[in-house]
Design an enzyme around this catalytic site. Structure first.
Site, PDB file in Angstrom:
ATOM      1  N   GLN A  13       0.824  -1.214   0.000  1.00 49.38           N
ATOM      2  CA  GLN A  13       0.000   0.000   0.000  1.00 49.38           C
ATOM      3  C   GLN A  13       0.859   1.266   0.000  1.00 49.38           C
ATOM      4  OE1 GLN A  13      -3.575   1.410   2.757  1.00 49.38           O
ATOM      5  NE2 GLN A  13      -1.663   1.659   3.864  1.00 49.38           N
ATOM      6  N   ASP A  14       1.746   1.381   0.994  1.00 50.22           N
ATOM      7  CA  ASP A  14       2.533   2.610   1.139  1.00 50.22           C
ATOM      8  C   ASP A  14       3.536   2.760   0.001  1.00 50.22           C
ATOM      9  OD1 ASP A  14       1.150   2.691   3.480  1.00 50.22           O
ATOM     10  OD2 ASP A  14       2.890   2.786   4.793  1.00 50.22           O
ATOM     11  N   LEU A  86      10.174  -0.111   3.658  1.00 55.62           N
ATOM     12  CA  LEU A  86       8.746  -0.361   3.932  1.00 55.62           C
ATOM     13  C   LEU A  86       8.426  -1.852   3.891  1.00 55.62           C
ATOM     14  CD1 LEU A  86       7.161   2.362   1.573  1.00 55.62           C
ATOM     15  CD2 LEU A  86       8.157   2.647   3.835  1.00 55.62           C
ATOM     16  N   SER A 135       6.165   1.446  13.708  1.00 59.89           N
ATOM     17  CA  SER A 135       4.709   1.297  13.852  1.00 59.89           C
ATOM     18  C   SER A 135       4.228   1.670  15.245  1.00 59.89           C
ATOM     19  CB  SER A 135       4.353  -0.164  13.575  1.00 59.89           C
ATOM     20  OG  SER A 135       3.052  -0.449  14.037  1.00 59.89           O
ATOM     21  N   GLU A 137       2.169   0.018  16.713  1.00 57.30           N
ATOM     22  CA  GLU A 137       2.086  -1.267  17.422  1.00 57.30           C
ATOM     23  C   GLU A 137       3.211  -1.391  18.456  1.00 57.30           C
ATOM     24  OE1 GLU A 137       0.156  -4.364  17.308  1.00 57.30           O
ATOM     25  OE2 GLU A 137      -1.269  -2.849  16.686  1.00 57.30           O
ATOM     26  N   TYR A 158       5.126  -9.336  15.711  1.00 59.94           N
ATOM     27  CA  TYR A 158       5.325  -8.242  14.745  1.00 59.94           C
ATOM     28  C   TYR A 158       5.836  -6.996  15.469  1.00 59.94           C
ATOM     29  CZ  TYR A 158       3.947  -4.223  11.850  1.00 59.94           C
ATOM     30  OH  TYR A 158       3.929  -3.027  11.166  1.00 59.94           O
ATOM     31  N   LYS A 162       9.341  -4.961  15.188  1.00 56.85           N
ATOM     32  CA  LYS A 162       9.433  -3.539  14.806  1.00 56.85           C
ATOM     33  C   LYS A 162      10.235  -2.747  15.849  1.00 56.85           C
ATOM     34  CE  LYS A 162       7.259  -2.851  10.839  1.00 56.85           C
ATOM     35  NZ  LYS A 162       7.917  -2.305   9.646  1.00 56.85           N
ATOM     36  N   PHE A 197      -6.791  -6.529   6.471  1.00 54.48           N
ATOM     37  CA  PHE A 197      -6.775  -5.569   7.583  1.00 54.48           C
ATOM     38  C   PHE A 197      -8.227  -5.120   7.816  1.00 54.48           C
ATOM     39  CE2 PHE A 197      -2.573  -5.456   5.695  1.00 54.48           C
ATOM     40  CZ  PHE A 197      -1.786  -5.675   6.815  1.00 54.48           C
TER      41      PHE A 197
HETATM   42  P1  NAP Z   1       1.898  -3.923   3.046  1.00 60.00           P
HETATM   43  O1  NAP Z   1       0.824  -3.405   2.161  1.00 60.00           O
HETATM   44  O2  NAP Z   1       1.718  -5.207   3.756  1.00 60.00           O
HETATM   45  O3  NAP Z   1       3.234  -3.982   2.160  1.00 60.00           O
HETATM   46  C1  NAP Z   1       4.381  -4.652   2.631  1.00 60.00           C
HETATM   47  C2  NAP Z   1       5.412  -4.691   1.528  1.00 60.00           C
HETATM   48  O4  NAP Z   1       6.536  -5.424   1.999  1.00 60.00           O
HETATM   49  C3  NAP Z   1       4.928  -5.407   0.249  1.00 60.00           C
HETATM   50  O5  NAP Z   1       5.513  -4.787  -0.861  1.00 60.00           O
HETATM   51  C4  NAP Z   1       5.507  -6.808   0.436  1.00 60.00           C
HETATM   52  O6  NAP Z   1       5.684  -7.504  -0.778  1.00 60.00           O
HETATM   53  C5  NAP Z   1       6.851  -6.438   1.037  1.00 60.00           C
HETATM   54  N1  NAP Z   1       7.500  -7.547   1.727  1.00 60.00           N
HETATM   55  C6  NAP Z   1       6.960  -8.463   2.549  1.00 60.00           C
HETATM   56  N2  NAP Z   1       7.899  -9.335   2.963  1.00 60.00           N
HETATM   57  C7  NAP Z   1       9.054  -8.960   2.371  1.00 60.00           C
HETATM   58  C8  NAP Z   1      10.370  -9.490   2.369  1.00 60.00           C
HETATM   59  N3  NAP Z   1      10.695 -10.572   3.064  1.00 60.00           N
HETATM   60  N4  NAP Z   1      11.314  -8.855   1.627  1.00 60.00           N
HETATM   61  C9  NAP Z   1      11.000  -7.756   0.882  1.00 60.00           C
HETATM   62  N5  NAP Z   1       9.776  -7.228   0.832  1.00 60.00           N
HETATM   63  C10 NAP Z   1       8.811  -7.824   1.576  1.00 60.00           C
HETATM   64  O7  NAP Z   1       2.259  -2.838   4.168  1.00 60.00           O
HETATM   65  P2  NAP Z   1       1.969  -1.261   4.174  1.00 60.00           P
HETATM   66  O8  NAP Z   1       0.665  -1.029   4.815  1.00 60.00           O
HETATM   67  O9  NAP Z   1       2.279  -0.693   2.851  1.00 60.00           O
HETATM   68  O10 NAP Z   1       3.074  -0.786   5.230  1.00 60.00           O
HETATM   69  C11 NAP Z   1       4.384  -0.425   4.815  1.00 60.00           C
HETATM   70  C12 NAP Z   1       5.328  -0.565   5.997  1.00 60.00           C
HETATM   71  O11 NAP Z   1       4.885   0.275   7.066  1.00 60.00           O
HETATM   72  C13 NAP Z   1       5.420  -1.964   6.586  1.00 60.00           C
HETATM   73  O12 NAP Z   1       6.727  -2.140   7.061  1.00 60.00           O
HETATM   74  C14 NAP Z   1       4.452  -1.931   7.754  1.00 60.00           C
HETATM   75  O13 NAP Z   1       4.834  -2.888   8.714  1.00 60.00           O
HETATM   76  C15 NAP Z   1       4.652  -0.506   8.233  1.00 60.00           C
HETATM   77  N6  NAP Z   1       3.511   0.125   8.881  1.00 60.00           N
HETATM   78  C16 NAP Z   1       2.294   0.119   8.299  1.00 60.00           C
HETATM   79  C17 NAP Z   1       1.253   0.785   8.903  1.00 60.00           C
HETATM   80  C18 NAP Z   1      -0.109   0.824   8.284  1.00 60.00           C
HETATM   81  O14 NAP Z   1      -1.070   1.157   8.996  1.00 60.00           O
HETATM   82  N7  NAP Z   1      -0.265   0.568   7.002  1.00 60.00           N
HETATM   83  C19 NAP Z   1       1.457   1.473  10.107  1.00 60.00           C
HETATM   84  C20 NAP Z   1       2.739   1.464  10.656  1.00 60.00           C
HETATM   85  C21 NAP Z   1       3.764   0.810  10.034  1.00 60.00           C
HETATM   86  P3  NAP Z   1       4.477  -8.361  -1.454  1.00 60.00           P
HETATM   87  O15 NAP Z   1       3.612  -7.359  -2.158  1.00 60.00           O
HETATM   88  O16 NAP Z   1       5.185  -9.273  -2.352  1.00 60.00           O
HETATM   89  O17 NAP Z   1       3.761  -9.038  -0.323  1.00 60.00           O
HETATM   90  O1  G4F Z   2      -6.538  -3.786  10.783  1.00 63.02           O
HETATM   91  P1  G4F Z   2      -5.720  -4.524  11.758  1.00 63.02           P
HETATM   92  O2  G4F Z   2      -5.312  -5.907  11.407  1.00 63.02           O
HETATM   93  O3  G4F Z   2      -4.485  -3.591  12.081  1.00 63.02           O
HETATM   94  P2  G4F Z   2      -3.425  -3.564  13.284  1.00 63.02           P
HETATM   95  O4  G4F Z   2      -3.361  -4.849  14.019  1.00 63.02           O
HETATM   96  O5  G4F Z   2      -3.736  -2.350  14.084  1.00 63.02           O
HETATM   97  O6  G4F Z   2      -2.056  -3.403  12.488  1.00 63.02           O
HETATM   98  C1  G4F Z   2      -1.936  -2.490  11.413  1.00 63.02           C
HETATM   99  O7  G4F Z   2      -1.560  -1.231  11.900  1.00 63.02           O
HETATM  100  C2  G4F Z   2      -0.262  -1.199  12.525  1.00 63.02           C
HETATM  101  C3  G4F Z   2      -0.047   0.237  13.013  1.00 63.02           C
HETATM  102  O8  G4F Z   2      -0.558   0.377  14.295  1.00 63.02           O
HETATM  103  C4  G4F Z   2       0.770  -1.606  11.505  1.00 63.02           C
HETATM  104  F1  G4F Z   2       2.008  -1.540  12.056  1.00 63.02           F
HETATM  105  C5  G4F Z   2       0.489  -3.021  11.027  1.00 63.02           C
HETATM  106  O9  G4F Z   2       1.425  -3.369  10.019  1.00 63.02           O
HETATM  107  C6  G4F Z   2      -0.914  -3.058  10.425  1.00 63.02           C
HETATM  108  O10 G4F Z   2      -0.913  -2.267   9.262  1.00 63.02           O
HETATM  109  O11 G4F Z   2      -6.510  -4.608  13.160  1.00 63.02           O
HETATM  110  C7  G4F Z   2      -7.011  -3.452  13.801  1.00 63.02           C
HETATM  111  C8  G4F Z   2      -7.894  -3.872  14.977  1.00 63.02           C
HETATM  112  C9  G4F Z   2      -7.232  -4.903  15.908  1.00 63.02           C
HETATM  113  O12 G4F Z   2      -7.455  -4.531  17.226  1.00 63.02           O
HETATM  114  C10 G4F Z   2      -7.952  -6.189  15.597  1.00 63.02           C
HETATM  115  O13 G4F Z   2      -8.054  -7.107  16.689  1.00 63.02           O
HETATM  116  O14 G4F Z   2      -9.057  -4.508  14.447  1.00 63.02           O
HETATM  117  C11 G4F Z   2      -9.316  -5.668  15.206  1.00 63.02           C
HETATM  118  N1  G4F Z   2     -10.097  -6.604  14.400  1.00 63.02           N
HETATM  119  C12 G4F Z   2     -11.369  -7.022  14.696  1.00 63.02           C
HETATM  120  N2  G4F Z   2     -11.760  -7.915  13.782  1.00 63.02           N
HETATM  121  C13 G4F Z   2      -9.699  -7.241  13.284  1.00 63.02           C
HETATM  122  C14 G4F Z   2     -10.756  -8.066  12.902  1.00 63.02           C
HETATM  123  N3  G4F Z   2      -8.536  -7.156  12.579  1.00 63.02           N
HETATM  124  C15 G4F Z   2      -8.434  -7.918  11.449  1.00 63.02           C
HETATM  125  N4  G4F Z   2      -7.302  -7.830  10.705  1.00 63.02           N
HETATM  126  N5  G4F Z   2      -9.440  -8.754  11.050  1.00 63.02           N
HETATM  127  C16 G4F Z   2     -10.621  -8.871  11.735  1.00 63.02           C
HETATM  128  O15 G4F Z   2     -11.485  -9.644  11.359  1.00 63.02           O
END
Ligand code: NAP
Ligand code: G4F
Length: 346
Positions: A13-14, A86, A135, A137, A158, A162, A197
């Site tokens: 996504q990012d 990322l 994150s 988290e 996770y 991080k 998610f």
């Molecule tokens: P995402 O959609 O899950 O994207 C993760 C990316 O990492 C994808 O391109 C994935 O490739 C790649 N990847 C996974 N395993 C890998 C590996 N072993 N080597 C190289 N690349 C790998 O996550 P996102 O939401 O864009 O988030 C980007 C980053 O910010 C992540 O590190 C996440 O943990 C962190 N983060 C996200 C959030 C959030 O709310 N979105 C918040 C805080 C931090 P594929 O496409 O092949 O799977």
């Molecule tokens: O959408 P989630 O899976 O996101 P979560 O666990 O907050 O993690 C995401 O945000 C983090 C930043 O704070 C990133 F670092 C991480 O990579 C990821 O992008 O869950 C959000 C909340 C949780 O409390 C979970 O228990 O939603 C609750 N939830 C309730 N039902 C669910 C569900 N989550 C998921 N994935 N699926 C459900 O059915």
């Protein structure tokens, strides 16, 4: 001179929003893509350029955070001014099922990349800036609101990984005087959010229920509260962090939190539906240790480089629902065409 950036996780996504931003700013963007038996580049197809075209500014390389030889090679050929890490196994619930792989890609993967950068800088004498995708988290069970001074209390493999990546990054900043910044980003969402998610799972279900493709939505804990922002706004903060005078650690958040239940109200309500008729609780989605309440204080980022979120919660939810309603209609149309094709071939 136009700058060059290397994005690990460009297919996520990012990665897709950040690529768009950097290309618009004139950068050459190099991205690391994992080898997969099926295409995993859907989020960047619209900016992809064929390798046979001249003058293209988006270049993709195979690589993986678990393979330091490959990372080293990508660094040598891309010669980046900025590296954005990322890449991650980013699903919290999955990290309880695959803790070792999560640690390998998220924690040790970051260390591998930092160490490749160390050698690259020491061999070439170049300045390279590094962004680490931290994150909220990492705060886990810490009392809200959370800011840069809040002690970490990670609640999943996770989150622990991080935290390790955060400290590796900080150590490379202090030990070698490198420009390494940790973004501590709270949840950020978009129509490109992964489908498992919770936000996207909900908006996708709204679209499919509306289109008659789905009857029920199974969820876990509806009481968890998150500080949800728009991914498009958050990638700007990543870039701003690397343009800032000094490296540092910065919280990126909206400063508002809502429960999963409130997200359901807003999403189903926008489509004219009552979620109580469709949602059922399935304990398989509960986590062994939950993070109950994340609420970020982004004052430091605002003061340091003027970042602030632009997309309010309601607008974000509506953007996601509208996109998923449209996608479900396309899915229904395609299913109808396939069924008609099967019938006419009999
Ligand atoms: P995402 O959609 O899950 O994207 C993760 C990316 O990492 C994808 O391109 C994935 O490739 C790649 N990847 C996974 N395993 C890998 C590996 N072993 N080597 C190289 N690349 C790998 O996550 P996102 O939401 O864009 O988030 C980007 C980053 O910010 C992540 O590190 C996440 O943990 C962190 N983060 C996200 C959030 C959030 O709310 N979105 C918040 C805080 C931090 P594929 O496409 O092949 O799977
Ligand atoms: O959408 P989630 O899976 O996101 P979560 O666990 O907050 O993690 C995401 O945000 C983090 C930043 O704070 C990133 F670092 C991480 O990579 C990821 O992008 O869950 C959000 C909340 C949780 O409390 C979970 O228990 O939603 C609750 N939830 C309730 N039902 C669910 C569900 N989550 C998921 N994935 N699926 C459900 O059915």
């Amino acid at each position: 001179m136009p700058k060059s950036a290397l994005i690990i996780g460009i297919t996520g996504q990012d990665g897709s929003y950040l690529s768009e931003l950097l290309l618009a700013k004139g950068y050459t963007v190099h991205g690391v893509v994992r080898r997969s038996s099926s295409f995993n580049t859907a989020r960047i197809n619209h900016i992809y350029a064929d390798p046979h075209e001249s003058g293209r500014r988006l270049l993709l390389h195979y690589g993986d955070l678990t393979d330091s030889t490959g990372l080293r090679r990508v660094l040598e050929v891309s010669v980046p001014d900025e590296i954005y890490n990322l890449g991650a196994q980013s699903h919290v619930k999955v990290s309880f099922e695959n803790p070792e792989y999560t640690a390998d890609s998220v924690a040790v993967g970051t260390l591998r990349l930092l160490d490749c950068m160390r050698d690259h800088i020491q061999h070439t004498g170049r300045n390279v800036r590094f962004y680490q995708a931290g994150s909220s988290e990492m705060f886990g069970a810490a009392k809200p609101p959370q800011n840069e001074e809040t002690p970490f209390y990670p609640r999943s493999p996770y989150a622990v990984s991080k935290v390790a990546a955060h400290w590796y990054a900080l150590n490379y900043r202090e030990a070698y005087n490198f420009f390494v910044s940790n973004g501590i980003l709270f949840n950020h969402e978009s129509p490109r959010r992964g489908e498992t998610f919770v936000t996207r799972k909900i908006t996708r279900a709204v679209g499919r229920i509306k289109a008659g493709l789905q009857k029920k939505l199974y969820l876990g804990n509806l009481d968890a509260r998150r500080d949800w922002g728009f991914a498009g706004d958050y990638v700007e903060a990543m870039w701003m962090m690397l343009q800032h005078d000094e490296p540092g650690d910065f919280v990126v958040a909206t400063g508002e939190a809502y429960s999963v239940r409130q997200f359901l109200d807003e999403a189903f309500g926008h489509a004219g539906l009552d979620w109580n008729q469709y949602v059922e609780i399935d304990p398989q989605y509960f986590r062994p240790t939950e993070v109950d309440y994340l609420l970020g204080d982004p004052s430091k980022a605002r003061k340091a480089f003027g970042w602030k979120p632009r997309t309010p919660f309601r607008e974000l939810v509506r953007m996601m629902v509208d996109s998923d309603v449209q996608l479900a209609l396309e899915e229904k149309y395609m299913a109808g065409r396939t069924a008609a094709g099967v019938a006419s071939s009999r």
